[in-house]
Design a protein around this motif. Sequence first.
Motif, PDB file in Angstrom:
ATOM      1  N   GLU A  44       0.835  -1.211   0.000  1.00  0.00           N
ATOM      2  CA  GLU A  44       0.000   0.000   0.000  1.00  0.00           C
ATOM      3  C   GLU A  44       0.869   1.260   0.000  1.00  0.00           C
ATOM      4  O   GLU A  44       0.541   2.238  -0.674  1.00  0.00           O
ATOM      5  N   HIS A  45       1.969   1.249   0.753  1.00  0.00           N
ATOM      6  CA  HIS A  45       2.894   2.396   0.717  1.00  0.00           C
ATOM      7  C   HIS A  45       3.412   2.608  -0.701  1.00  0.00           C
ATOM      8  O   HIS A  45       3.477   3.739  -1.188  1.00  0.00           O
ATOM      9  N   LEU A  46       3.808   1.528  -1.342  1.00  0.00           N
ATOM     10  CA  LEU A  46       4.332   1.602  -2.705  1.00  0.00           C
ATOM     11  C   LEU A  46       3.277   2.189  -3.646  1.00  0.00           C
ATOM     12  O   LEU A  46       3.558   3.107  -4.432  1.00  0.00           O
ATOM     13  N   GLU A  47       2.053   1.688  -3.560  1.00  0.00           N
ATOM     14  CA  GLU A  47       0.984   2.182  -4.421  1.00  0.00           C
ATOM     15  C   GLU A  47       0.649   3.638  -4.120  1.00  0.00           C
ATOM     16  O   GLU A  47       0.392   4.418  -5.049  1.00  0.00           O
ATOM     17  N   VAL A 183       6.147 -14.056  -0.544  1.00  0.00           N
ATOM     18  CA  VAL A 183       7.531 -13.922  -1.021  1.00  0.00           C
ATOM     19  C   VAL A 183       7.545 -13.452  -2.470  1.00  0.00           C
ATOM     20  O   VAL A 183       8.311 -12.568  -2.841  1.00  0.00           O
ATOM     21  N   TYR A 184       6.684 -14.022  -3.293  1.00  0.00           N
ATOM     22  CA  TYR A 184       6.643 -13.647  -4.703  1.00  0.00           C
ATOM     23  C   TYR A 184       6.229 -12.181  -4.855  1.00  0.00           C
ATOM     24  O   TYR A 184       6.856 -11.425  -5.602  1.00  0.00           O
ATOM     25  N   ALA A 185       5.169 -11.765  -4.155  1.00  0.00           N
ATOM     26  CA  ALA A 185       4.701 -10.374  -4.232  1.00  0.00           C
ATOM     27  C   ALA A 185       5.767  -9.416  -3.719  1.00  0.00           C
ATOM     28  O   ALA A 185       6.027  -8.368  -4.327  1.00  0.00           O
ATOM     29  N   TYR A 186       6.409  -9.769  -2.616  1.00  0.00           N
ATOM     30  CA  TYR A 186       7.463  -8.929  -2.049  1.00  0.00           C
ATOM     31  C   TYR A 186       8.600  -8.754  -3.048  1.00  0.00           C
ATOM     32  O   TYR A 186       9.091  -7.644  -3.271  1.00  0.00           O
ATOM     33  N   ASN A 187       9.037  -9.840  -3.662  1.00  0.00           N
ATOM     34  CA  ASN A 187      10.146  -9.778  -4.621  1.00  0.00           C
ATOM     35  C   ASN A 187       9.789  -8.958  -5.858  1.00  0.00           C
ATOM     36  O   ASN A 187      10.634  -8.237  -6.386  1.00  0.00           O
ATOM     37  N   LEU A 188       8.545  -9.050  -6.332  1.00  0.00           N
ATOM     38  CA  LEU A 188       8.130  -8.226  -7.463  1.00  0.00           C
ATOM     39  C   LEU A 188       8.171  -6.743  -7.104  1.00  0.00           C
ATOM     40  O   LEU A 188       8.594  -5.911  -7.902  1.00  0.00           O
ATOM     41  N   ALA A 189       7.757  -6.424  -5.903  1.00  0.00           N
ATOM     42  CA  ALA A 189       7.725  -5.019  -5.466  1.00  0.00           C
ATOM     43  C   ALA A 189       9.136  -4.475  -5.205  1.00  0.00           C
ATOM     44  O   ALA A 189       9.393  -3.280  -5.355  1.00  0.00           O
ATOM     45  N   GLN A 190      10.062  -5.350  -4.848  1.00  0.00           N
ATOM     46  CA  GLN A 190      11.438  -4.936  -4.522  1.00  0.00           C
ATOM     47  C   GLN A 190      12.121  -4.189  -5.657  1.00  0.00           C
ATOM     48  O   GLN A 190      12.980  -3.350  -5.422  1.00  0.00           O
ATOM     49  N   MET A 191      11.768  -4.469  -6.884  1.00  0.00           N
ATOM     50  CA  MET A 191      12.437  -3.816  -8.009  1.00  0.00           C
ATOM     51  C   MET A 191      12.175  -2.316  -8.048  1.00  0.00           C
ATOM     52  O   MET A 191      12.868  -1.590  -8.750  1.00  0.00           O
TER      53      MET A 191
END
Length: 194
Positions: A44-47, A183-191
């Motif tokens: 949510e912070h990212l968005e 883990v998958y969602a976190y890694n996608l957002a990490q970029m």
Amino acid sequence: MRFSLVAAGLLGFAITHPVEKRQALPPVDSMTDESILQLALYLEHLELVLYTSGYENFSDTEYTAAGFPAGFRENVGVIASHEATHAATISSILEAAGYSPVPPCTYKFPYDSPTSFVNLANMITSVGIGAYLGGAQNLTDDPTLLTAASSILTVEARHDSYLRAGVGGSPFPTAFDTALTGVYAYNLAQMFIK
């Protein structure tokens, strides 16, 4: 006849004015609940930063020149306000349970036009939807918490539909959305984290 006119009027009102009901904050009953909520807050912070920048970096004229309908930029601002509310709500739930919410990060987003912004926002919002779906199966300790997360998920899906339609895509491309692991969602957002 009178009943059907009243019912039609109420239906029209419900469609244009969804019910927003505030309740007491749901409990966080386990470390699993906390971990799912921290990931949701992270996204949510990212968005929030993404949509705020998409609103602030382009004018109405630039959105219109790129082929978006009148009012599109304003709705990007509305989406940003929804993301702010989602982040504040999840933070409040975590704080009420005695947890420290994850803070916002510094982000970098690879867009340079309204169209590339909307395409990126669509991708990031789809990741958020997948993360909410993936997390929902583990929010089983308390139905109130599951309902709170689900109420955010449905709004995120509306955002996604609006973005898809804005770039000429189908607002509902499939009959089912894909659940993502944390883990998958976190890694996608990490970029997008500096």
